[in-house]
Design an enzyme around this catalytic site. Structure first.
Site, PDB file in Angstrom:
ATOM      1  N   HIS A 260      -9.513   2.759   0.500  1.00  0.00           N
ATOM      2  CA  HIS A 260      -9.540   1.597   1.379  1.00  0.00           C
ATOM      3  C   HIS A 260     -10.658   1.678   2.427  1.00  0.00           C
ATOM      4  CE1 HIS A 260      -7.839  -1.825   3.539  1.00  0.00           C
ATOM      5  NE2 HIS A 260      -6.966  -1.972   2.565  1.00  0.00           N
TER       6      HIS A 260
ATOM      7  N   HIS B  33       0.805  -1.229   0.000  1.00  0.00           N
ATOM      8  CA  HIS B  33       0.000   0.000   0.000  1.00  0.00           C
ATOM      9  C   HIS B  33       0.840   1.281   0.000  1.00  0.00           C
ATOM     10  CE1 HIS B  33      -3.517  -2.345   0.125  1.00  0.00           C
ATOM     11  NE2 HIS B  33      -3.767  -2.375   1.408  1.00  0.00           N
TER      12      HIS B  33
ATOM     13  N   ASP C 278      -9.076 -12.097   0.643  1.00  0.00           N
ATOM     14  CA  ASP C 278      -8.128 -10.989   0.519  1.00  0.00           C
ATOM     15  C   ASP C 278      -7.578 -11.034  -0.907  1.00  0.00           C
ATOM     16  OD1 ASP C 278      -6.428  -8.932   1.036  1.00  0.00           O
ATOM     17  OD2 ASP C 278      -5.499  -9.826   2.807  1.00  0.00           O
TER      18      ASP C 278
ATOM     19  N   GLU D 218     -11.775  -2.790  -3.075  1.00  0.00           N
ATOM     20  CA  GLU D 218     -10.759  -1.864  -3.577  1.00  0.00           C
ATOM     21  C   GLU D 218     -10.651  -2.002  -5.094  1.00  0.00           C
ATOM     22  OE1 GLU D 218      -7.150  -2.788  -1.209  1.00  0.00           O
ATOM     23  OE2 GLU D 218      -8.567  -3.823   0.073  1.00  0.00           O
TER      24      GLU D 218
HETATM   25  C1  FUC Z   1      -5.945  -5.040   2.409  1.00  0.00           C
HETATM   26  C2  FUC Z   1      -5.301  -6.365   2.313  1.00  0.00           C
HETATM   27  C3  FUC Z   1      -4.176  -6.614   3.157  1.00  0.00           C
HETATM   28  C4  FUC Z   1      -3.961  -5.779   4.363  1.00  0.00           C
HETATM   29  C5  FUC Z   1      -4.635  -4.474   4.386  1.00  0.00           C
HETATM   30  C6  FUC Z   1      -4.950  -3.848   5.680  1.00  0.00           C
HETATM   31  O1  FUC Z   1      -5.981  -4.353   1.218  1.00  0.00           O
HETATM   32  O2  FUC Z   1      -5.052  -6.787   1.004  1.00  0.00           O
HETATM   33  O3  FUC Z   1      -3.957  -7.978   3.388  1.00  0.00           O
HETATM   34  O4  FUC Z   1      -4.133  -6.454   5.500  1.00  0.00           O
HETATM   35  O5  FUC Z   1      -5.499  -4.177   3.401  1.00  0.00           O
END
Ligand code: FUC
Length: 349
Positions: free
Chosen positions: A179, A105, A252, A313
């Site tokens: 997110h 990220h 995930d 996402e």
């Molecule tokens: C998501 C996941 C990850 C991570 C994160 C907080 O996008 O793909 O595994 O734990 O966010």
């Protein structure tokens, strides 16, 4: 429509500014310029009751201390990049390794932790928040000076559009997303196991034990990854499919989207009657079922826990730069990047 602005605090000599938008139907959206973070979205349930349907905090300090990217913009590159290494034009770039020895990220100081410049654009039917930031060459290890613009627009139709734009002075990679953790029950009354998800996706990407795409796309047929006719999140939590188990019992995973801008993602909560329709111009959506949410903090008085929220996402494929068979996330010099996603909030009756 109404928009109000307040200064919450100062960080590194910059003001942390909160904007609160209320549309003519009473829908409310609150955002911070810290990480372009969406902190609250209030939408009606089937009886017209307005409640918050995202995970978020009221103070910046809580975001700094606990937040697993709640509501924030992710960049420069969403998802994991294996070993934090990639090559462009034969040149190797080493990124921050902030998730085991991988990059996640955007790194240690990703876009979720930046204080963005913000301006408000108002018209009769909508209010937009425009966030700007200049990311310098080799920030978190990425090449190119990149001018970024993130615009959130709230309309009177209970829609939020999210537009991410970037322009680089050098060939680089970009893959932005938001997110937000959704929980349509309202005020986190229940967790998301019984939320129903429908996805126009025939394939998901296999992950290795560190949650990095192996390069293989798997057909969803006869698996709990088949969301084409709708299924509840619980199915992936109780599943013994090795891909659900390695994701910490749940999801995930990136799903490849068959269609764009065609109601390709629909999330519903039967009890509240709330429904979220997501449309995007992006090739994939990462479904994250909140499997790593720990219970070491409270979210506005509610104990944080596994499956309290889920993320959808919309983005390019994680680690695409190391898998030439995936759609590229390379951005050419002076050729702007633009990613568009729309969230439409409805009720099922
Ligand atoms: C998501 C996941 C990850 C991570 C994160 C907080 O996008 O793909 O595994 O734990 O966010």
């Amino acid at each position: 429509m109404k928009v109000t602005q307040s200064v919450l605090s100062e960080l590194d000599g910059k003001q942390v500014i909160e904007h609160r938008i209320i549309n003519n139907a009473g829908m409310e959206v609150t955002c911070l310029n810290y990480g372009c973070t969406i902190t609250r979205i209030l939408v009606p349930d089937q009886n017209g009751k307005m409640e918050n349907i995202v995970l978020g905090f009221d103070t910046v300090q809580e975001y700094q201390k606990h937040s697993p990217y709640f509501g924030a913009v992710i960049g420069r590159h969403a998802g994991r990049i294996k070993n934090g290494v990639f090559k462009i034009d034969g040149e190797e770039y080493c990124l921050a390794q902030n998730n085991l020895n991988n990059h996640l990220h955007g790194g240690i100081n990703g876009f979720d932790k930046i204080i963005w410049d913000v301006s408000v654009i108002e018209d009769d039917e909508s209010v937009s928040l425009n966030y700007c930031y200049l990311s310098n060459h080799l920030e978190e290890g990425y090449p190119g000076n990149v001018k970024l613009n993130v615009t959130y627009t709230v309309t009177n139709n209970n829609e939020i559009s999210l537009i991410y734009e970037g322009e680089s002075d050098q060939r680089t990679i970009l893959n932005l997303t938001n997110h937000t953790y959704f929980n349509l029950s309202g005020e986190l009354k229940r967790s998301v196991e019984t939320h129903k998800l429908t996805l126009k996706s025939n394939e998901f990407l296999e992950l290795d034990e560190n949650l990095i795409p192996t390069g293989r796309a798997i057909n969803v047929d006869e698996t709990v990854f088949d969301f084409r006719n709708g299924r509840v999140i619980q199915d992936g939590i109780t599943s013994i499919h090795s891909q659900n188990l390695l994701a910490g019992r749940g999801y995930d995973h990136p799903f490849l989207l068959q269609e764009n801008n065609a109601e390709e993602i629909i999330l519903e909560d039967n009890d509240s009657g709330r429904k979220l329709i997501i449309e995007t111009n992006q090739p994939s959506v990462v479904l994250y079922s909140g499997t790593q949410l720990d219970n070491e903090f409270q979210i506005r008085g509610i104990q944080s826990r596994k499956y309290l929220g889920l993320c959808l996402e919309t983005q390019g494929v994680p680690d695409a730069i190391n898998h030439p068979q995936f759609p590229t996330t390379i951005v050419e010099k002076d050729k702007p990047y633009k990613s568009v996603t729309k969230w439409s909030f409805k009720t099922t009756n």
